[in-house]
Design a protein around this motif. Structure first.
Motif, PDB file in Angstrom:
ATOM      1  N   ALA A  11     -44.042  13.510  86.266  1.00 20.00           N
ATOM      2  CA  ALA A  11     -43.221  13.060  87.387  1.00 20.00           C
ATOM      3  C   ALA A  11     -42.453  14.215  88.004  1.00 20.00           C
ATOM      4  CB  ALA A  11     -42.256  11.976  86.917  1.00 20.00           C
ATOM      5  N   GLY A  15     -43.167  15.460  91.675  1.00 19.52           N
ATOM      6  CA  GLY A  15     -42.080  15.362  92.636  1.00 19.52           C
ATOM      7  C   GLY A  15     -41.877  16.654  93.396  1.00 19.52           C
ATOM      8  N   TYR A  25     -48.370  13.633  95.129  1.00 18.18           N
ATOM      9  CA  TYR A  25     -47.684  13.167  93.925  1.00 18.18           C
ATOM     10  C   TYR A  25     -48.678  12.614  92.906  1.00 18.18           C
ATOM     11  CZ  TYR A  25     -44.344  10.844  90.874  1.00 18.18           C
ATOM     12  OH  TYR A  25     -43.617  10.460  89.773  1.00 18.18           O
ATOM     13  N   ALA A  29     -49.506  14.247  89.226  1.00 19.57           N
ATOM     14  CA  ALA A  29     -49.089  13.509  88.036  1.00 19.57           C
ATOM     15  C   ALA A  29     -50.293  13.059  87.216  1.00 19.57           C
ATOM     16  CB  ALA A  29     -48.243  12.307  88.440  1.00 19.57           C
ATOM     17  N   TRP A  33     -51.221  12.637  83.310  1.00 23.35           N
ATOM     18  CA  TRP A  33     -51.150  11.273  82.786  1.00 23.35           C
ATOM     19  C   TRP A  33     -52.506  10.709  82.382  1.00 23.35           C
ATOM     20  CZ3 TRP A  33     -47.478   9.120  87.154  1.00 23.35           C
ATOM     21  CH2 TRP A  33     -46.196   9.654  86.961  1.00 23.35           C
ATOM     22  N   LEU A  45     -47.467   3.927  87.614  1.00 24.24           N
ATOM     23  CA  LEU A  45     -46.511   5.021  87.634  1.00 24.24           C
ATOM     24  C   LEU A  45     -46.731   5.935  88.832  1.00 24.24           C
ATOM     25  CD1 LEU A  45     -46.431   6.035  83.857  1.00 24.24           C
ATOM     26  CD2 LEU A  45     -44.518   5.128  85.181  1.00 24.24           C
ATOM     27  N   GLY A  49     -43.858   6.294  91.575  1.00 19.68           N
ATOM     28  CA  GLY A  49     -43.244   7.600  91.765  1.00 19.68           C
ATOM     29  C   GLY A  49     -43.498   8.160  93.151  1.00 19.68           C
ATOM     30  N   ALA A 206     -39.830   7.858  84.778  1.00 15.40           N
ATOM     31  CA  ALA A 206     -40.457   8.594  85.873  1.00 15.40           C
ATOM     32  C   ALA A 206     -39.519   8.819  87.054  1.00 15.40           C
ATOM     33  CB  ALA A 206     -41.710   7.848  86.343  1.00 15.40           C
ATOM     34  N   MET A 210     -38.248  12.796  88.689  1.00 15.65           N
ATOM     35  CA  MET A 210     -38.820  13.382  89.897  1.00 15.65           C
ATOM     36  C   MET A 210     -37.810  13.616  91.013  1.00 15.65           C
ATOM     37  SD  MET A 210     -38.778  10.678  92.227  1.00 15.65           S
ATOM     38  CE  MET A 210     -40.024  11.232  93.376  1.00 15.65           C
TER      39      MET A 210
END
Length: 250
Positions: A11, A15, A25, A29, A33, A45, A49, A206, A210
């Motif tokens: 995150a 970010g 993003y 991520a 992930w 997520l 995010g 998260a 970020m």
């Protein structure tokens, strides 16, 4: 504990990238992930995010807004979302990593060097109704990819660069397009039950992770060119995509 750390690291990095470039993003991520999180949680997520980051960016960076340029992207994206939502439940973990890795390997190098492709968008596609139609088709692809994990900005961003859109205008188009797509996608996730109570702790990790990196990235965008930074990030993401593909072939 390990998964919480991975979520926070993904995150924070995502970010910053989003704050700097206005997109990316989910791609950033997911490079972390997708290795450790189940696909449904990773998708939620990423969309959550990305949506929060776009809200921050909409308040932070406001230069270059052009509603006439934006609406074809948004209209196309809203048409593409149902397609992506239909495909999402069909993905298993291995296929998810394969698709994500292929997206990273294909689109990241194109986006890094898209300034060399300027001749593609000439003639009718550079202005008037032809440009609006092409923008709408790019939005359609972005909407479908938004539902597959928040990748709404990939195709529209590449298209904006190919057509030589001014930097601030491109930022506002992609920023507001992503904001719209991610908001609708997350609402769809909630409505279909994809967002569950057991995900709330991960979402709570998260969001704060970020916020500051997103603001730092936006500050850099306002002060210096992001071309070199974008190329470095996209190069790393390309390597991450290759690693994902290799892990499925091993």
């Amino acid at each position: 504990m390990d998964s919480i750390l991975v979520i926070a690291m993904g995150a924070a990095l995502a970010g910053f990238v989003q704050g700097l470039s206005g997109f990316g993003y989910s791609m950033t991520a997911m490079a972390l992930w997708a290795w450790t999180l189940e696909p449904a949680l990773a998708a939620v997520l990423a969309v959550f995010g990305g949506l929060c980051g776009q809200i921050i960016q909409a308040l932070k960076v406001r230069r270059g807004f052009d509603g006439r340029m934006l609406w074809p992207f948004v209209l196309g994206g809203l048409c593409g979302l149902p397609l992506g939502l239909k495909l999402l439940p069909m993905l298993d973990a291995q296929l998810f990593k394969t698709v994500l890795g292929a997206l990273l390997v294909i689109f990241c190098p194109l986006m890094a060097f898209s300034h060399r492709l300027g001749g593609i968008a000439s003639g009718r596609l550079s202005r008037g109704p032809g440009r609006a139609l092409a923008n709408g088709l790019a939005g359609l692809a972005g909407g479908a990819m938004a539902a597959l994990g928040g990748f709404s900005g990939v195709v529209p961003t590449l298209w904006c660069q190919i057509t030589g859109m001014a930097r601030d205008t491109q930022r506002q188009v992609i920023q507001n397009f992503n904001l719209t797509m991610l908001a609708v996608t997350f609402a769809s996730y909630v409505a279909t039950g994809l967002v569950s109570q057991r995900m709330l702790p991960q979402l709570a990790v998260a969001l704060p992770a970020m916020v500051l990196p997103s603001l730092w990235g936006a500050r850099l965008y306002e002060r210096i060119s992001d071309v070199a930074f974008k190329r470095v990030v996209l190069g790393l993401l390309t390597l991450a995509g290759l690693a994902m593909l290799a892990s499925n072939w091993a």
